[in-house]
Design a protein around this motif. Structure first.
Motif, mmCIF file in Angstrom:
data_model
loop_
_atom_site.group_PDB
_atom_site.id
_atom_site.type_symbol
_atom_site.label_atom_id
_atom_site.label_comp_id
_atom_site.label_asym_id
_atom_site.label_seq_id
_atom_site.Cartn_x
_atom_site.Cartn_y
_atom_site.Cartn_z
ATOM 1 N N ARG A 184 0.809 -1.217 0.000
ATOM 2 C CA ARG A 184 0.000 0.000 0.000
ATOM 3 C C ARG A 184 0.845 1.271 0.000
ATOM 4 N NH1 ARG A 184 -4.501 -1.455 4.684
ATOM 5 N NH2 ARG A 184 -4.873 -3.604 4.025
ATOM 6 N N THR A 185 2.119 1.171 0.319
ATOM 7 C CA THR A 185 2.947 2.374 0.466
ATOM 8 C C THR A 185 3.285 2.978 -0.891
ATOM 9 O OG1 THR A 185 4.998 1.071 0.435
ATOM 10 C CG2 THR A 185 3.980 1.467 2.574
ATOM 11 N N ARG A 186 3.838 4.192 -0.874
ATOM 12 C CA ARG A 186 4.209 4.881 -2.114
ATOM 13 C C ARG A 186 5.219 4.034 -2.893
ATOM 14 N NH1 ARG A 186 6.783 10.767 -1.566
ATOM 15 N NH2 ARG A 186 8.742 9.637 -1.308
ATOM 16 N N GLY A 187 4.900 3.764 -4.148
ATOM 17 C CA GLY A 187 5.780 2.907 -4.949
ATOM 18 C C GLY A 187 5.850 1.494 -4.411
ATOM 19 N N GLY A 188 4.753 1.038 -3.813
ATOM 20 C CA GLY A 188 4.729 -0.248 -3.128
ATOM 21 C C GLY A 188 5.259 -1.439 -3.896
ATOM 22 N N PRO A 189 4.886 -1.618 -5.184
ATOM 23 C CA PRO A 189 5.367 -2.792 -5.923
ATOM 24 C C PRO A 189 6.893 -2.915 -5.960
ATOM 25 C CG PRO A 189 3.553 -1.770 -7.094
ATOM 26 C CD PRO A 189 3.881 -0.860 -5.952
ATOM 27 N N VAL B 69 14.009 3.307 -4.531
ATOM 28 C CA VAL B 69 12.697 3.138 -5.171
ATOM 29 C C VAL B 69 11.661 4.059 -4.522
ATOM 30 C CG1 VAL B 69 13.210 0.768 -5.851
ATOM 31 C CG2 VAL B 69 12.021 1.166 -3.704
ATOM 32 N N HIS B 70 11.848 4.357 -3.243
ATOM 33 C CA HIS B 70 10.950 5.309 -2.573
ATOM 34 C C HIS B 70 11.080 6.697 -3.210
ATOM 35 C CE1 HIS B 70 8.613 7.057 0.719
ATOM 36 N NE2 HIS B 70 9.529 8.007 0.801
ATOM 37 N N LEU B 71 12.321 7.134 -3.437
ATOM 38 C CA LEU B 71 12.550 8.441 -4.055
ATOM 39 C C LEU B 71 12.050 8.472 -5.499
ATOM 40 C CD1 LEU B 71 16.136 9.326 -2.754
ATOM 41 C CD2 LEU B 71 13.940 10.136 -1.885
ATOM 42 N N GLU B 72 12.292 7.406 -6.243
ATOM 43 C CA GLU B 72 11.831 7.345 -7.640
ATOM 44 C C GLU B 72 10.305 7.438 -7.700
ATOM 45 O OE1 GLU B 72 12.333 6.609 -11.926
ATOM 46 O OE2 GLU B 72 13.668 7.294 -10.330
ATOM 47 N N ALA B 73 9.634 6.742 -6.776
ATOM 48 C CA ALA B 73 8.173 6.793 -6.749
ATOM 49 C C ALA B 73 7.685 8.209 -6.439
ATOM 50 C CB ALA B 73 7.643 5.812 -5.701
ATOM 51 N N GLY B 74 8.349 8.893 -5.489
ATOM 52 C CA GLY B 74 7.974 10.266 -5.167
ATOM 53 C C GLY B 74 8.212 11.212 -6.317
ATOM 54 N N LYS B 75 9.299 11.006 -7.040
ATOM 55 C CA LYS B 75 9.643 11.876 -8.159
ATOM 56 C C LYS B 75 8.604 11.809 -9.268
ATOM 57 C CE LYS B 75 13.532 12.801 -11.315
ATOM 58 N NZ LYS B 75 14.915 12.373 -11.687
ATOM 59 N N VAL C 64 21.294 12.042 -4.718
ATOM 60 C CA VAL C 64 22.103 12.434 -5.879
ATOM 61 C C VAL C 64 21.683 11.640 -7.107
ATOM 62 C CG1 VAL C 64 24.435 12.427 -6.844
ATOM 63 C CG2 VAL C 64 24.080 13.137 -4.466
ATOM 64 N N ALA C 65 21.495 10.345 -6.921
ATOM 65 C CA ALA C 65 21.186 9.471 -8.062
ATOM 66 C C ALA C 65 19.800 9.745 -8.642
ATOM 67 C CB ALA C 65 21.298 8.011 -7.638
ATOM 68 N N ILE C 66 18.801 9.948 -7.776
ATOM 69 C CA ILE C 66 17.418 10.125 -8.232
ATOM 70 C C ILE C 66 17.093 11.592 -8.494
ATOM 71 C CG2 ILE C 66 14.986 9.696 -7.670
ATOM 72 C CD1 ILE C 66 16.621 7.164 -8.162
ATOM 73 N N GLY C 67 17.732 12.499 -7.733
ATOM 74 C CA GLY C 67 17.458 13.923 -7.906
ATOM 75 C C GLY C 67 16.161 14.360 -7.267
ATOM 76 N N PHE C 68 15.860 13.769 -6.106
ATOM 77 C CA PHE C 68 14.579 14.068 -5.457
ATOM 78 C C PHE C 68 14.694 13.775 -3.966
ATOM 79 C CE2 PHE C 68 10.333 12.980 -3.932
ATOM 80 C CZ PHE C 68 9.547 13.975 -4.490
#
Length: 697
Positions: free
Chosen positions: A222-227, A325-331, A638-642
């Motif tokens: 259920r969390t952000r970017g859960g999969p 993956v958490h940062l990527e999902a937020g971005k 740095v890697a995700i930028g978010f």
């Protein structure tokens, strides 16, 4: 005539296709796979044979099954398959030569006969060719260069030259000693590795993958970017039993990669997440990867010592992947799954809690000082007992009868083992369960599945086993010529000026080597060349070897030859190079972990940490853990930028500087790193959009 099974040639480097081949040829390979597995179980349970004999027969089986299966899957006619099996049979006889002439070989050590030289040369040719057919050209070419240096290095200018060795000296050292083909890597392959592959295979059959997947979905779906978080967590759990990055990709990835794509992740990123998390299986205790067993033998320490040292770095590795993956999902504004799509983690555990017992028993025995061979044997026996017992009790309509059966089984094992847990009583119970299972409804299907797991494990062991055999060329060349001391002197010379520069050089060597060869040879080469030099510079021995180990794994994520990316490509329907580059970006935070535990040995629960004098051992561990978490968090940004909003180039640059300060040991480096980190986080918090707080929940 049977239709040949069509298969992409490159697929062999991350496993053979399903099955064992067409018709009677498949039955032949299946039977030999069973014989191979039974031999390995006998060795694990009783171990009456001399070590050199076990290694020789193990290599013989590897060659027989490798050439036989390659013939089954690629030959266009029966004649081609006959040739494949004939070559494999010659390889088996070369291995059997160690058993037949065991006493004679010891008596004439250093004075080989013509037959010895012929057999030794044939063995070398077949190992090189088998590895080439199985894994491509990269590893055989590298080992071939080492062999050429061994034969002709005396003609090179100093300091690269050696004194020169005759043909018979090289072949004897390579094919009959314990520092060539039959060195530590093949000993580990012949004992621990095969047993733990079998252990993982039976746990998978028992339903462990489904348990891990359901628990992961229930916790993080259920969390952000859960999969993507499910993929990281499930692969980490799967790594505790498989110890193989590629195996994780092709099992867990079949479910997680399509799930991530369906919820909005790019194909390359989804496959990269699975590849990154799966490769972490090699560093995730308690099983870890083949390298961990080789490391324990090389260092002469208990396997439990390696496991304890690896726990915190492994947690940090998976925490970094989780953070990415958490940062990527937020971005990209990716949400979680619907509650209706998510199973209950608690119900999954309640329904199949007993599957955790073999893993718990394995962990307990490893930490209590039992050998991996003993712990693995008992864990395997317990897993088989659970599978067979479950099949037997499925026919019981009364729940009370099921409890009575399991309690009775436990009492029987306890009574037979009142003088200590021994393999013979436990084995007798397993045999009795096999007989009973054969007479219950559906029992024969369970027995057939267990038999299939034995044969499949033999097939799964081929790639690792052949890699362990061929790297004997590198070990033998280094031990006889002493060439490793040349590189070591370069590293030591560089380290006198800057340990950081020496570590960078070692890291680049590992990644450079690993772009073409698997983790095992990458670790062996780097550990032989650089680890002793790092130890002389004051780096704890386990930390120096683990440093080489980690970057060997990172190299497996790097294009152009990234095995995990290759395995994920057909599932994601994406280019392997794109997946490799994404995996490197996702694993970027993981690249800092080896530097952190070199400068802060407390991360590996090792003494000698600089902060130990000020904070005590427990305080040093806590401080090192916090610093590591902040460093990997910064690298992820740095890697995700978010973080709370998209980061500018300046913000990413400052975050990179802060992470490098925390990475190394410079004057006031920690203070500068922490101050910059707080400033960047506070600035990002001020810049966040109003919806960021809600979206991050």
């Amino acid at each position: 005539m049977e239709t040949p099974v069509k298969v992409e040639f490159d697929n062999f480097e991350h496993g053979f296709p399903e099955g064992f081949g067409p018709g009677r040829w498949g039955y032949l390979a299946y039977g030999i796979g069973l014989a191979f597995a039974v031999f390995q179980l006998y060795v694990a349970a009783f171990n009456y044979l001399p070590s050199q004999v076990v290694r020789g027969v193990h290599v013989g089986f590897l060659l027989l099954l490798t050439f036989g299966l390659i013939g089954n899957f690629t030959a266009k006619s029966d004649a081609g398959r006959i040739v494949g099996w004939a070559i494999g049979a010659i390889g088996f006889l070369c291995g059997l030569y160690q058993w037949i002439f065991y006493a004679d070989l010891i008596a004439r050590d250093g004075d080989p006969t013509r037959a010895d030289l012929v057999v030794g040369t044939l063995l070398a040719v077949l190992i090189f060719e088998g590895t080439r057919r199985l894994m491509g050209l990269a590893l055989p070419l590298m080992c071939g260069v080492c062999l050429l240096y061994w034969f002709f290095g005396q003609y090179l200018p100093a300091p690269l030259n050696h004194r020169g060795y005759d043909f018979d000296q090289i072949i004897t050292h390579l094919s009959f000693g314990t520092e060539g083909f039959y060195g530590v890597p093949i000993y580990v392959s012949a004992t621990y590795i095969f047993l733990f592959i079998l252990f993982g295979s039976f746990l998978e059959h028992a339903g462990m993958i489904q348990l891990f997947t359901d628990v992961s979905l229930g916790l993080f779906g259920r969390t952000r970017g859960g999969p993507a978080k499910v993929a990281v967590f499930a692969s980490g759990m799967m790594g505790t039993i498989s110890g193989s990055g590629v195996a994780n990709v092709v099992t867990v990835g079949q479910f997680t990669i399509p799930l991530m794509i369906r919820f909005g992740y790019r194909r390359a990123f989804a496959a990269g997440v699975e590849a990154t998390a799966s490769m972490g299986g090699q560093i995730m205790p308690p099983v870890m990867g083949a390298v961990a067993f080789i490391m324990a033998e090389t260092l002469g320490v208990d396997y439990s010592v390696i496991v304890k040292a690896a726990v915190i770095p492994a947690i940090l590795y998976f925490a970094s992947a989780f953070w990415m993956v958490h940062l990527e999902a937020g971005k990209h504004g990716l949400t979680g799954m619907k509650p209706s799509e998510i199973p209950s983690a608690w119900k999954a555990l309640v329904a199949r809690w007993y599957l955790v017992l073999p893993l718990a028993a394995l962990v307990y025995m490893l930490f209590e000082g039992f050998t991996p061979l003993y712990a693995g044997s008992m864990g395997l026996a317990l897993t088989v007992a659970l599978i067979l017992g479950t099949s037997i009790t499925m026919g019981f309509s009364n729940q009370v009868l099921r409890y009575v059966f399991w309690i009775g089984l436990a009492l029987v094992v306890g009574a037979l083992s009142r003088n200590g847990l021994q393999i013979v009583p436990v084995g007798s119970v397993v045999v009795a369960l096999v007989v009973i299972t054969g007479f219950v409804r559906g029992g024969m299907g369970t027995l057939h599945a267990c038999r299939d797991s034995l044969a499949e494990s033999a097939k799964s062991a081929l790639t690792v086993g052949m890699a362990c055999a061929i790297v004997g060329v590198i070990i033998g060349m280094m031990t006889q010529t002493g060439v490793g001391s040349i590189f070591g002197s370069w590293v030591i010379g560089l380290g006198k000026t800057s340990l950081f520069a020496a570590l960078i050089m070692t890291m680049l060597l590992s990644i450079l080597l690993g772009t073409g060869i698997p983790t095992i040879p990458t670790y062996i080469i780097t550990a032989a060349l650089a680890a002793p030099a790092l130890a002389k510079l004051g780096v704890p021995l386990i930390a120096s070897h683990m440093f080489a180990f980690y970057y060997g794994i990172m190299a497996d994520l790097s294009p152009p030859v990234a095995l995990a990316a290759l395995a994920a490509a057909p599932i994601a329907k994406e280019n392997p190079d794109k997946i490799g580059w994404e995996a490197m970006r996702i694993a970027l935070a993981g690249y800092v972990i080896p530097f952190l535990f070199v400068y802060s040995p407390a991360l590996m629960l090792q003494p000698g940490d600089p902060m130990e004098a000020h904070l005590g051992f427990a305080g040093a561990v806590a401080y090192a853990g916090v610093k590591a978490l902040v460093a990997i968090a910064l690298f992820g940004m740095v890697a995700i930028g978010f973080l709370f909003t998209r980061m500018t180039v300046v913000e990413r640059l400052l975050a990179f500087i802060a992470s490098v300060c925390l990475l190394g040991e410079f004057p006031y480096s920690d203070v500068v790193g922490f101050v910059l980190a707080v400033a960047i986080v506070a600035w990002q918090w001020r810049q966040r959009p109003p919806s960021a707080v809600v979206a991050s929940a």
